[in-house]
Design a protein around this motif. Sequence first.
Motif, PDB file in Angstrom:
ATOM      1  N   ILE A  90       0.717  -1.266   0.193  1.00  0.00           N
ATOM      2  CA  ILE A  90       0.076   0.026   0.122  1.00  0.00           C
ATOM      3  C   ILE A  90       0.905   1.095  -0.011  1.00  0.00           C
ATOM      4  O   ILE A  90       1.637   1.306   0.685  1.00  0.00           O
ATOM      5  N   LEU A  91       0.490   2.229  -0.920  1.00  0.00           N
ATOM      6  CA  LEU A  91       1.216   3.416  -0.941  1.00  0.00           C
ATOM      7  C   LEU A  91       0.050   4.428  -0.282  1.00  0.00           C
ATOM      8  O   LEU A  91      -1.122   4.762  -0.407  1.00  0.00           O
ATOM      9  N   VAL A  92       0.825   5.252   0.779  1.00  0.00           N
ATOM     10  CA  VAL A  92      -0.075   6.335   1.314  1.00  0.00           C
ATOM     11  C   VAL A  92       0.548   7.597   1.080  1.00  0.00           C
ATOM     12  O   VAL A  92       1.500   7.803   1.766  1.00  0.00           O
ATOM     13  N   LEU A  93       0.064   8.478   0.232  1.00  0.00           N
ATOM     14  CA  LEU A  93       0.324   9.797   0.161  1.00  0.00           C
ATOM     15  C   LEU A  93      -0.235  10.603   1.348  1.00  0.00           C
ATOM     16  O   LEU A  93      -1.519  11.019   1.343  1.00  0.00           O
ATOM     17  N   GLY A  94       0.878  11.417   1.930  1.00  0.00           N
ATOM     18  CA  GLY A  94       0.342  12.242   2.968  1.00  0.00           C
ATOM     19  C   GLY A  94       0.248  11.567   4.244  1.00  0.00           C
ATOM     20  O   GLY A  94      -0.366  11.827   5.094  1.00  0.00           O
ATOM     21  N   SER A  95       1.121  10.477   4.377  1.00  0.00           N
ATOM     22  CA  SER A  95       1.452   9.568   5.424  1.00  0.00           C
ATOM     23  C   SER A  95       1.522  10.193   6.615  1.00  0.00           C
ATOM     24  O   SER A  95       1.195   9.634   7.898  1.00  0.00           O
ATOM     25  N   LYS A 112      -1.371  -3.017  11.731  1.00  0.00           N
ATOM     26  CA  LYS A 112      -1.955  -4.163  12.418  1.00  0.00           C
ATOM     27  C   LYS A 112      -2.331  -5.250  11.664  1.00  0.00           C
ATOM     28  O   LYS A 112      -2.553  -6.320  11.844  1.00  0.00           O
ATOM     29  N   ASN A 113      -2.818  -4.923  10.287  1.00  0.00           N
ATOM     30  CA  ASN A 113      -3.282  -6.142   9.398  1.00  0.00           C
ATOM     31  C   ASN A 113      -2.128  -6.526   8.633  1.00  0.00           C
ATOM     32  O   ASN A 113      -2.462  -7.306   7.394  1.00  0.00           O
ATOM     33  N   ASN A 114      -0.912  -6.271   8.994  1.00  0.00           N
ATOM     34  CA  ASN A 114       0.338  -7.090   8.503  1.00  0.00           C
ATOM     35  C   ASN A 114       0.505  -6.463   6.935  1.00  0.00           C
ATOM     36  O   ASN A 114       1.132  -7.318   6.098  1.00  0.00           O
ATOM     37  N   HIS A 115       0.140  -5.460   6.580  1.00  0.00           N
ATOM     38  CA  HIS A 115       0.296  -4.964   5.102  1.00  0.00           C
ATOM     39  C   HIS A 115       1.804  -4.269   5.126  1.00  0.00           C
ATOM     40  O   HIS A 115       2.401  -3.781   6.221  1.00  0.00           O
ATOM     41  N   THR A 116       2.341  -4.231   3.779  1.00  0.00           N
ATOM     42  CA  THR A 116       3.638  -3.557   3.670  1.00  0.00           C
ATOM     43  C   THR A 116       3.083  -2.072   3.305  1.00  0.00           C
ATOM     44  O   THR A 116       2.673  -2.136   2.131  1.00  0.00           O
ATOM     45  N   ILE A 117       3.733  -1.015   3.777  1.00  0.00           N
ATOM     46  CA  ILE A 117       3.196   0.225   3.580  1.00  0.00           C
ATOM     47  C   ILE A 117       4.627   1.220   3.164  1.00  0.00           C
ATOM     48  O   ILE A 117       5.447   1.010   3.725  1.00  0.00           O
ATOM     49  N   VAL A 118       4.414   1.977   2.090  1.00  0.00           N
ATOM     50  CA  VAL A 118       5.329   2.993   1.716  1.00  0.00           C
ATOM     51  C   VAL A 118       4.602   4.327   1.998  1.00  0.00           C
ATOM     52  O   VAL A 118       3.370   4.446   1.366  1.00  0.00           O
ATOM     53  N   GLY A 119       5.159   5.243   2.810  1.00  0.00           N
ATOM     54  CA  GLY A 119       4.496   6.626   2.995  1.00  0.00           C
ATOM     55  C   GLY A 119       5.198   7.553   2.040  1.00  0.00           C
ATOM     56  O   GLY A 119       6.438   7.717   1.907  1.00  0.00           O
ATOM     57  N   VAL A 120       4.555   8.391   1.527  1.00  0.00           N
ATOM     58  CA  VAL A 120       5.247   9.662   0.853  1.00  0.00           C
ATOM     59  C   VAL A 120       4.686  10.975   1.322  1.00  0.00           C
ATOM     60  O   VAL A 120       3.593  11.360   1.483  1.00  0.00           O
ATOM     61  N   ASP A 121       5.483  11.651   1.944  1.00  0.00           N
ATOM     62  CA  ASP A 121       4.963  13.136   2.470  1.00  0.00           C
ATOM     63  C   ASP A 121       6.314  14.067   2.450  1.00  0.00           C
ATOM     64  O   ASP A 121       7.473  13.800   2.729  1.00  0.00           O
ATOM     65  N   LYS A 122       5.974  15.263   2.370  1.00  0.00           N
ATOM     66  CA  LYS A 122       7.197  16.311   2.472  1.00  0.00           C
ATOM     67  C   LYS A 122       7.337  16.717   3.849  1.00  0.00           C
ATOM     68  O   LYS A 122       8.396  17.309   4.022  1.00  0.00           O
ATOM     69  N   PHE A 130       7.230  -0.704   7.167  1.00  0.00           N
ATOM     70  CA  PHE A 130       6.811   0.743   6.752  1.00  0.00           C
ATOM     71  C   PHE A 130       8.090   1.403   6.334  1.00  0.00           C
ATOM     72  O   PHE A 130       9.175   1.487   7.160  1.00  0.00           O
ATOM     73  N   LYS A 131       7.935   2.134   5.284  1.00  0.00           N
ATOM     74  CA  LYS A 131       8.950   2.997   4.893  1.00  0.00           C
ATOM     75  C   LYS A 131       8.713   4.307   4.339  1.00  0.00           C
ATOM     76  O   LYS A 131       7.649   4.582   3.611  1.00  0.00           O
ATOM     77  N   LEU A 132       9.347   5.554   4.818  1.00  0.00           N
ATOM     78  CA  LEU A 132       8.774   6.757   4.561  1.00  0.00           C
ATOM     79  C   LEU A 132       9.721   7.451   3.253  1.00  0.00           C
ATOM     80  O   LEU A 132      11.066   7.418   3.789  1.00  0.00           O
ATOM     81  N   ILE A 133       9.259   7.963   2.645  1.00  0.00           N
ATOM     82  CA  ILE A 133       9.810   8.740   1.401  1.00  0.00           C
ATOM     83  C   ILE A 133       9.607  10.003   1.675  1.00  0.00           C
ATOM     84  O   ILE A 133       8.722  10.598   1.465  1.00  0.00           O
ATOM     85  N   LYS A 134      10.480  11.076   2.035  1.00  0.00           N
ATOM     86  CA  LYS A 134      10.371  12.387   2.423  1.00  0.00           C
ATOM     87  C   LYS A 134      10.721  12.998   0.908  1.00  0.00           C
ATOM     88  O   LYS A 134      11.706  13.489   0.851  1.00  0.00           O
ATOM     89  N   PHE A 153       2.646  -0.892  -6.652  1.00  0.00           N
ATOM     90  CA  PHE A 153       1.378  -0.865  -5.500  1.00  0.00           C
ATOM     91  C   PHE A 153       0.058  -1.399  -5.732  1.00  0.00           C
ATOM     92  O   PHE A 153      -0.190  -1.375  -6.850  1.00  0.00           O
ATOM     93  N   ASP A 154      -0.215  -2.453  -5.063  1.00  0.00           N
ATOM     94  CA  ASP A 154      -1.628  -2.903  -4.998  1.00  0.00           C
ATOM     95  C   ASP A 154      -2.871  -1.573  -4.706  1.00  0.00           C
ATOM     96  O   ASP A 154      -3.927  -1.740  -5.538  1.00  0.00           O
ATOM     97  N   TYR A 155      -2.572  -0.803  -3.600  1.00  0.00           N
ATOM     98  CA  TYR A 155      -3.392   0.258  -3.463  1.00  0.00           C
ATOM     99  C   TYR A 155      -2.683   1.473  -3.164  1.00  0.00           C
ATOM    100  O   TYR A 155      -1.547   1.302  -2.841  1.00  0.00           O
ATOM    101  N   ILE A 156      -3.312   2.478  -3.613  1.00  0.00           N
ATOM    102  CA  ILE A 156      -2.901   3.946  -3.249  1.00  0.00           C
ATOM    103  C   ILE A 156      -3.816   4.505  -2.477  1.00  0.00           C
ATOM    104  O   ILE A 156      -5.190   4.834  -3.102  1.00  0.00           O
ATOM    105  N   VAL A 157      -3.500   5.214  -1.328  1.00  0.00           N
ATOM    106  CA  VAL A 157      -4.359   6.063  -0.413  1.00  0.00           C
ATOM    107  C   VAL A 157      -3.896   7.459  -0.666  1.00  0.00           C
ATOM    108  O   VAL A 157      -2.770   7.506  -0.210  1.00  0.00           O
ATOM    109  N   ASP A 158      -4.981   8.382  -1.220  1.00  0.00           N
ATOM    110  CA  ASP A 158      -4.535   9.750  -1.531  1.00  0.00           C
ATOM    111  C   ASP A 158      -4.956  10.715  -0.481  1.00  0.00           C
ATOM    112  O   ASP A 158      -6.190  10.998  -0.630  1.00  0.00           O
ATOM    113  N   LEU A 159      -4.268  11.087   0.343  1.00  0.00           N
ATOM    114  CA  LEU A 159      -4.785  11.930   1.580  1.00  0.00           C
ATOM    115  C   LEU A 159      -3.923  13.446   1.423  1.00  0.00           C
ATOM    116  O   LEU A 159      -4.590  14.002   2.102  1.00  0.00           O
TER     117      LEU A 159
END
Length: 326
Positions: A4-9, A23-33, A46-50, A64-70
Amino acid sequence: MKKILVLGSEGYLGSVLVPYLLKNNHTIVGVDKCFFGKHNENSKKFKLIKKNYNLLTKKFFSTFDYIVDLVNISNDPASELNTKFTNITNYSNKVKLYNKIKNNNKLLRYIYMSSCSVYGNNKNLITEKSPPKPISLYSKLCLKYEKFLKKNKKIPFTILRLGTLYGWSKRMRYDIAINKIIKDMVFLKKVEILGGTQLRFFCYNKFACNVISKIIDDPKIQTFNKVFNIGNFNTNIIQLTKRILKLTKVKNVNVYHEKNTIDKRSYEVSPASAKKFEKKGKNFNTLTDHSILEVFKEIKKDKKPYAKNKITLTVYKEFLKNKVNL
């Protein structure tokens, strides 16, 4: 295991969503400035890309399988500070993102956070079929991008029109109604009400995270290319203040009521769609009362309730003043 990619993590909702999904055992990458700081810790899952997500390549997004755009300038006053910047952030950059992911066959869902503020001022009970009447630049751009997604239909999407958020977060916000009322009650022993009769649909941030999680994990809930109004209760600020005072039992709070307000939004939203994401028979009133008490307990422990980065408008003013490359 889903990637999962979370934009604005690292924002207000992202800082709650990432731990929730982990908690659901997903692999998550966060992108945020990281305008508002860094709040999620790097780990095996979890990995954060600044970085500005628009600087990332098609190849990056294709994994990515899912992209969550925040990502949005979601505070109405903040969105009016620099309309060009807001248009770029809330619309133009999203169209660029869309063009990078539209041919991604691996993508199972793009989840976009819109807002119930698209309904503006509406006297009827709102459903997803109700005509939007956006007032602010923020709500107009939310609706504009919604229409773009629906028109192009080259990616599987779900649009969540969130009610006014509330709840504790590592990236705390005190410029949203419930959080501010509780903070002022606790630390100032007063509440200021402006207008107060306008109706609002409120959404507990953990409930919003639950909805996002269900979209990712529960195939029984049909969410493909659909729009959902998400929140757990409607009220106005006058009744909300009374409810919070009754629940928290805070004594000697002075309530100041100024009847005039420039806020023209008022809408009551049906919670029918939101209830699809909760267990059958679960009482939303109970959820609301428990959530308000939970927020109250956390805010009481806040050692820095007046930190500048807890007011969205203040942060954006500082960035624009210093001509930071946003």
